[in-house]
Design an enzyme around this catalytic site. Structure first.
Site, PDB file in Angstrom:
ATOM      1  N   ASP A 238       0.824  -1.214   0.000  1.00  9.83           N
ATOM      2  CA  ASP A 238       0.000   0.000   0.000  1.00  9.83           C
ATOM      3  C   ASP A 238       0.855   1.260   0.000  1.00  9.83           C
ATOM      4  O   ASP A 238       0.422   2.317  -0.474  1.00  9.83           O
ATOM      5  CB  ASP A 238      -0.962  -0.003   1.184  1.00  9.83           C
ATOM      6  CG  ASP A 238      -2.035  -1.047   0.957  1.00  9.83           C
ATOM      7  OD1 ASP A 238      -1.786  -2.221   1.287  1.00  9.83           O
ATOM      8  OD2 ASP A 238      -3.084  -0.705   0.380  1.00  9.83           O
ATOM      9  N   LYS A 249      -1.358  -5.121   3.992  1.00  7.15           N
ATOM     10  CA  LYS A 249      -2.442  -5.626   4.838  1.00  7.15           C
ATOM     11  C   LYS A 249      -1.934  -6.207   6.152  1.00  7.15           C
ATOM     12  O   LYS A 249      -0.916  -6.904   6.183  1.00  7.15           O
ATOM     13  CB  LYS A 249      -3.218  -6.678   4.035  1.00  7.15           C
ATOM     14  CG  LYS A 249      -4.391  -7.326   4.721  1.00  7.15           C
ATOM     15  CD  LYS A 249      -5.400  -6.351   5.282  1.00  7.15           C
ATOM     16  CE  LYS A 249      -5.880  -5.314   4.299  1.00  7.15           C
ATOM     17  NZ  LYS A 249      -6.565  -4.171   4.967  1.00  7.15           N
TER      18      LYS A 249
HETATM   19  O1  MRU Z   1      -7.733  -2.869   2.869  1.00  3.81           O
HETATM   20  P1  MRU Z   1      -7.439  -3.273   1.451  1.00  3.81           P
HETATM   21  O2  MRU Z   1      -8.226  -4.472   1.004  1.00  3.81           O
HETATM   22  O3  MRU Z   1      -7.561  -2.104   0.499  1.00  3.81           O
HETATM   23  O4  MRU Z   1      -5.917  -3.688   1.473  1.00  3.81           O
HETATM   24  C1  MRU Z   1      -5.332  -4.177   0.305  1.00  3.81           C
HETATM   25  C2  MRU Z   1      -3.929  -4.592   0.471  1.00  3.81           C
HETATM   26  O5  MRU Z   1      -3.337  -4.476   1.527  1.00  3.81           O
HETATM   27  C3  MRU Z   1      -3.218  -5.065  -0.769  1.00  3.81           C
HETATM   28  O6  MRU Z   1      -2.266  -6.028  -0.454  1.00  3.81           O
HETATM   29  C4  MRU Z   1      -2.520  -3.873  -1.436  1.00  3.81           C
HETATM   30  O7  MRU Z   1      -3.394  -2.791  -1.566  1.00  3.81           O
HETATM   31  C5  MRU Z   1      -1.982  -4.217  -2.760  1.00  3.81           C
HETATM   32  S1  MRU Z   1      -3.268  -4.482  -3.963  1.00  3.81           S
HETATM   33  C6  MRU Z   1      -2.530  -4.789  -5.452  1.00  3.81           C
END
Ligand code: MRU
EC number: 5.3.1.23
Length: 346
Positions: A238, A249
């Protein structure tokens, strides 16, 4: 190949696959104005760093359409105000801020032009961000496939597939590429408490594409790794700091620690738009904390007692020393991360 459009702009409406409903029902959530886009991002109708960025870009276009009959001055004021609102719809994934900054820069460059011209340019830019994401993911997949051995057993966390991006995916895109290139791979997908992106979304994509896989509870990963059943771990990101520290995550950090103890290679797959060149280390990354109901309830049914307090961070930061490499569209970044990440800026 997954045949669905995670994000589609058609007839003045932004159509999102409602990821809150998958896999039990496949529904389209329609956004007709930027406030609905703001809601969709906050409530995780759409989620995943690149997908949030693309969605927000179209949100700016919806704001432009809504205000196009105002005076130029009012139009610019309102559209930039919409940018500010979308910018803070979720705090951790930097792709969101990156996409909004692209829109703001564009609007500021064109502010002497006609409203119609600005609107068209905003739409073109949103389409460009979406298309670029798809092409970037294909490149990430190709580079990433080089580190996947024949017969690899790959562990992944959360959902980083077509649902988390414009198309194809990042970490799951690498997995997809390895599968389609005939490598006979096997995937372990963490269920990813509390929102269950692994169980609901990654499993959905894996089943749809018939990629051999098992869904595991998050807490089974350590046993699998210790028992030598995982050859490589690939996750998404992220936000990546200059020193390589990576927010992803919640649960990713824990996996990285286990991987280090048992010498399992641990890769991040992400577009360079996920790198925050303004921050030195993960200490500067804002970690989103979400509603306690995500932990105390499952599908609206209470599973924890009334009155219990909850800590629910949506992300954690994996320190750079636990990361083997960062797979980007420009190649695989290895240590020293700071030096090699800075080279990408040139
Ligand atoms: O809370 P989320 O579902 O938006 O978190 C998503 C993640 O942590 C993914 O691993 C990350 O955004 C990469 S998506 C290609």
């Amino acid at each position: 190949m997954a045949q669905f459009n995670t994000i589609e702009f058609k007839d003045g409406v932004l159509k999102l696959i409602d990821q809150r409903k998958l896999p039990l029902s496949f529904e389209i959530f329609e956004c007709k104005n930027y406030r609905e886009v703001d809601f969709a991002i906050k409530d995780m109708v759409v989620r995943g760093a690149p997908a949030i960025g693309v969605t927000a870009a179209y949100g700016v276009y919806l704001a432009a359409l809504e205000y196009k009959n105002l005076t130029k001055e009012e139009f610019l004021k309102e559209v930039l105000r919409a940018c500010d609102i979308l910018y803070v719809s979720r705090p951790t994934a930097v792709n969101l801020m990156w996409a909004i900054n692209r829109m703001r820069d564009l609007i500021n460059t064109l502010k002497e032009d006609s409203i119609d011209k600005i609107c068209d340019a905003i739409k073109d830019e949103a389409d460009k961000i979406a298309k670029e994401d798809e092409n970037i993911n294909k490149k990430i997949a190709e580079h990433g496939n080089n580190i996947i051995p024949q017969n690899a057993r790959i562990l992944t966390h959360c959902n980083t597939g077509a649902l988390a991006t414009s198309a194809y995916g990042t970490a799951l895109g690498v997995i997809r590429e390895a599968h389609y290139s005939g490598k006979n791979i096997f995937v372990y997908a963490d269920e990813t408490r509390p929102r269950l992106q692994g169980a609901r979304l990654t499993a959905f994509e894996l089943v749809k594409e018939k990629i051999p896989a098992k869904l595991i509870p998050d807490n089974a990963a350590a046993t699998l790794i210790r028992d030598g059943k995982v050859d490589v771990i690939i996750v998404g990101a992220d936000r990546i700091a200059l020193n390589g520290d990576t927010a992803n995550k919640i649960g990713t950090f824990m996996l990285s620690v286990i991987a280090k103890v048992y010498n399992v290679p641990f890769y991040i797959a992400a577009p360079t738009s996920t790198i925050d060149f303004n921050i030195e280390s993960g200490k500067e990354i804002v970690i989103e904390e979400r509603d306690s109901r995500e932990v105390t309830h499952i599908e609206g049914i209470r599973i924890a007692p009334e009155g219990i307090d909850v800590y629910n961070p949506a992300f954690d930061v994996t320190p750079n020393e636990n990361i083997t490499g960062i797979i980007t569209e420009k190649g695989i970044i290895t240590k020293p991360f700071r030096e090699n990440i800075l080279k990408l800026k040139l």
